[in-house]
Design an enzyme around this catalytic site. Sequence first.
Site, PDB file in Angstrom:
ATOM      1  N   GLN B 180       0.800  -1.308  -0.008  1.00  0.00           N
ATOM      2  CA  GLN B 180       0.240   0.002   0.015  1.00  0.00           C
ATOM      3  C   GLN B 180       0.954   1.332  -0.050  1.00  0.00           C
ATOM      4  O   GLN B 180       0.442   2.391   0.211  1.00  0.00           O
ATOM      5  CB  GLN B 180      -1.048  -0.079   1.069  1.00  0.00           C
ATOM      6  CG  GLN B 180      -1.846  -1.050   1.337  1.00  0.00           C
ATOM      7  CD  GLN B 180      -3.044  -1.025   0.396  1.00  0.00           C
ATOM      8  OE1 GLN B 180      -3.219   0.188  -0.257  1.00  0.00           O
ATOM      9  NE2 GLN B 180      -3.851  -2.266   0.048  1.00  0.00           N
ATOM     10  N   SER B 200       2.817  -4.564  -5.010  1.00  0.00           N
ATOM     11  CA  SER B 200       1.882  -5.252  -6.044  1.00  0.00           C
ATOM     12  C   SER B 200       1.419  -4.154  -7.220  1.00  0.00           C
ATOM     13  O   SER B 200       1.069  -3.225  -6.841  1.00  0.00           O
ATOM     14  CB  SER B 200       0.496  -5.759  -5.269  1.00  0.00           C
ATOM     15  OG  SER B 200      -0.288  -6.127  -5.970  1.00  0.00           O
ATOM     16  N   CYS B 325      -9.284  -9.304   0.649  1.00  0.00           N
ATOM     17  CA  CYS B 325      -8.530 -10.496   0.982  1.00  0.00           C
ATOM     18  C   CYS B 325      -8.951 -11.286   2.020  1.00  0.00           C
ATOM     19  O   CYS B 325      -9.094 -12.578   2.255  1.00  0.00           O
ATOM     20  CB  CYS B 325      -7.035 -10.579   1.028  1.00  0.00           C
ATOM     21  SG  CYS B 325      -6.253  -9.341  -0.274  1.00  0.00           S
TER      22      CYS B 325
END
Lengths: 397, 380
Positions: B180, B200, B325
Site C-alpha cells: 500500500q 503489487s 482478501c
Amino acid sequence: MFDHQEIILARFGEIALKGLNRGQFERRLIGNIKRRLQPLGRFAIELRQSRIWIEPVEEIADFEPILAAVTSVFGIVSASPVWRFGAEQRDDLQVLKTKAVEFIEQLIKEGGSFSFKVESRRSDKRYPLTSPEINILLGGHLLQTFPDQLRVDVHQPDFVLYVEVREQLYIYSRVVKGHKGLPVGTGGQGMLLLSGGIDSPVAGYMMASRGMELQAVYFHAFPFTGDQAKEKVIELAKQLAVYAGRLRLHIVNFTDIQLILRDHCPQDMLTIAMRRMMMRIAARIAKANGCRALITGESLGQVASQTLEALCTTDVVSPIPVFRPLIGLDKDDITQIARRIGTYETSILPYEDCCTVFVAKHPKTKPTLADAEIAEEGLDIDRLVEDGLVDLEEVRL
Amino acid sequence: MPIYLDYSASHPVYPQVRDEYLAFLDQCYANSASIHPLGREASRLIDQSRQQTARILDCQDDEIILTSGGSESINLAIKGYVEANPRLNKRIITSLGEHAATTETVSWLKKQGYDLVLLPLRPDGCVNLDAFAEALRQPAALISLIHVNNETGAVNPIERIVGLRNQLQSRTAIHIDGVQTIGRMPFSFKSAGVDMMSGSGHKVGAPKGIGWLLIRRGIHLAAQIHGGGQQRGLRSGTENPPLAGALAHALRLATEKLSEECVQVAELRSQLLSHLTTQNVNYQVLSPPNAVPHILMVAFPGLRGETLLHALSAKDIHVSTGAACSSKRKKDNPVLQAMGVPAELAGCAVRISLAAQNTSEEIYETASAISESCRRLIKT
C-alpha cells in the site's frame, strides 16, 4: 464378439407396498425420472415387473451422470448399469460366457485380486439352464479364465455378477444406492422456510423424500443481509431442486417489517416476533400457491427460538400445519445429511442470514403466548403481512 | 457511474496503461528468452521496464524480482530468506498488524519450527517500538513488517525500525510489505535502509498478475518457484514483457504527481468527514492521525459495517469492511482488535479508500448516502 447395449436398471421400494394407488405412484415416479433425465439425452423408460428399465435412445458416452440423476429421484432404492445382449442367440451358452468374460475384464482392469460370486435369476424358463446351473457354469468359466485375479466367496464377495435371463440376457454388478422415499408429487405441496443455514435445506429434502412437492420462501432483509446471502439461498434452492424436482422460490422483501419490529418489540422477544411474522407471511404465500403445509428446519432446543414454548408461540399464527422434520434430530445428524445431499458447503458460507440480524444477547427462552402478543401490541399485523406480500420476487429453479 | 472508494483493494488500470499494454500484447508476444529478433525485442521491453521501475523505486535494476503479485513477493521474501539462511536464529519478528499474506506465511513457518514474535500495535495502529526493541534483545533471522497498513492506513516508522535494528541486531534482515506504499507516500528503497520490499501492480493501476520484490544486493534468497532459471534463478517462469511494461508505466503515473495528489486526497477525506459532521452523522474515525489520507477506516456506531456496505452498494457506491482478501472471515477484525478498538465498534467499521480520481461530487453523494443509511437503519 457379440454386441451389447448399456442400459440402466432402477429399483423402487416403498411404492411396491402400495395397494390400489400403486399405478399412480409408479406413473409419477416414471414422470419424475423422465424430467430428471431430459437434459441428459433421450431415453426409453419402461416399467416391467416392478423395475424400471432406462434405455438410451442415442449413444451415451458417460453413464455416471445418468446414474447419479436416476438415484437422486425419490422413490428409487437403487440403480445399476446393465449390459443387455443375446437378442438372437440368447440360448447359445457361448454368448453368455463371452460377454461375462468381457464384463469382468472391464471390472478388474485396474488390477488386483477379487472374490466374487454369480447370482442368476431366470424369468424365462425356456432357457436351457436353471439358475443354479448358470451360477456353476459361469462361475467355473470365469475362474478358469482369470485364475490369478478371481476367487469364489459366496458369503462376502468383493462383487457379485448378477445374471438375469429374460427375453434377452442381462448382466450387471454395480448397485448404486438411491435416496429411497416416495416420488415427489405424491404427497401434496409444502412451503419451505429457507434461511440459508444448514437446517432448512435438510428439512426440505426430508419432506420431499416423503413425496412432497416443494416451494420455498426466503426473507431477504437488505441491506442487513447482502445480495450474496440471497444468491446463497438461490443456490441452496437449486441444490434442493436436484432432489425435489422443480422448485419455486419466493423472496420476501422483509427489511421494513424487520425495522418496525426492531423499533417496536422488546429486544428479548424480537426473534419470536420476527418468526411469527415470517410464519404469517409464509402461510399466505403458501395458500396462494396451493401449498397446504409449512416446513421449517427447527430442531427442539437448538436455539432460544426453538424451545417448545417458543415453537408454540410461532405455531399458533399459522393457519396451516407446520412440519418440522428435524425436530428430534441432533445438529450432528442434520449436518451429516446436509453433507450427504451436498448443501452443507453452501450453507456454511459466512453471509449474514435473516435470522441472525438483530439477535438479542439474552432472548426469552420460555416465552408465553401472552408475551408474544404483548410484544406485538400496537402493531398493525394485517397491514405488515400485506406489506410483506408486496414486491415478492419469484425465482423458478 | 459507480462511485469507487475501494482503491486499496484494487486500483483500476489507468487507461493509458491499458492502451499501451494492449499494444505490447500485440508486439511483444515472443518469449524474452528466445534469441531471435522478436525474443530480443521482448527482452528489451523487460529491460527497459526494469530500468524505469528501478528509477521510480530508487533501487538498482538487478535488485528487482518481478512476481505475480504481492502475496508471491511476500512469500518469496520470508520463506526464501529463511531457507537461504538456515544458520540464523530460527526466529521471525512480525506484528499483529500484518496482511494475511504475511501472517499465513509466518504461521506456516511456525509449523516448520520457527519462533514467531508478534509485536503488539499501539492505539495509533503502528508497531509498539518498545516491544520491538525488547524483541531485538535476542537475534532473529528476519523482521517482516507492513509499511502502510491496508486497513487503517497507519504508517509504521520504518526509519526508526531500521535504526533500532542497526543498533541492536544488525545482522537481522528487514522485509517490508510495501503493497500500500507506492502511490500513497514517497518511497526510496535506497534511503529506506530495508533489505527487501514487496509490492503489487494492481494497487498502483497496473493489471493484476504482476508484483515485485526488491532485494538489496548481498541479500541471499532461496527460490520458491523452480524451473528455467529466469530472473537469476530466483523466480523461474517465462517473463511477461507486456505486464512488466504496464507496471513501469503505472508506477510512473502513480508517483509523478504524488505530492499534489496526496493533497487532493487529503482534501477529499476532510470533505467527507465534514459532510458527515454537517449531516449529523455519528461516526468515529479509527484510522490514526498519521495515516495516509487514502485509507480511512471509519465506524458508524449502531450500524454494522457489512450492512452499510450493502446499503451503499445498492446506490452504486463501493467501499469495503476491511481487507478484501479477508472479507470472507467472520471473526473480528484482528488489526482493529490489536489497536484496542472494542469489537462492537470494530464491527461497525468500513474502509473507504480514496484516490485523486475521486471527485468532490462523489464524496458529497457518498456522505449523503451514509447519512441516509444511518438515519434509516440505526435504531434510535
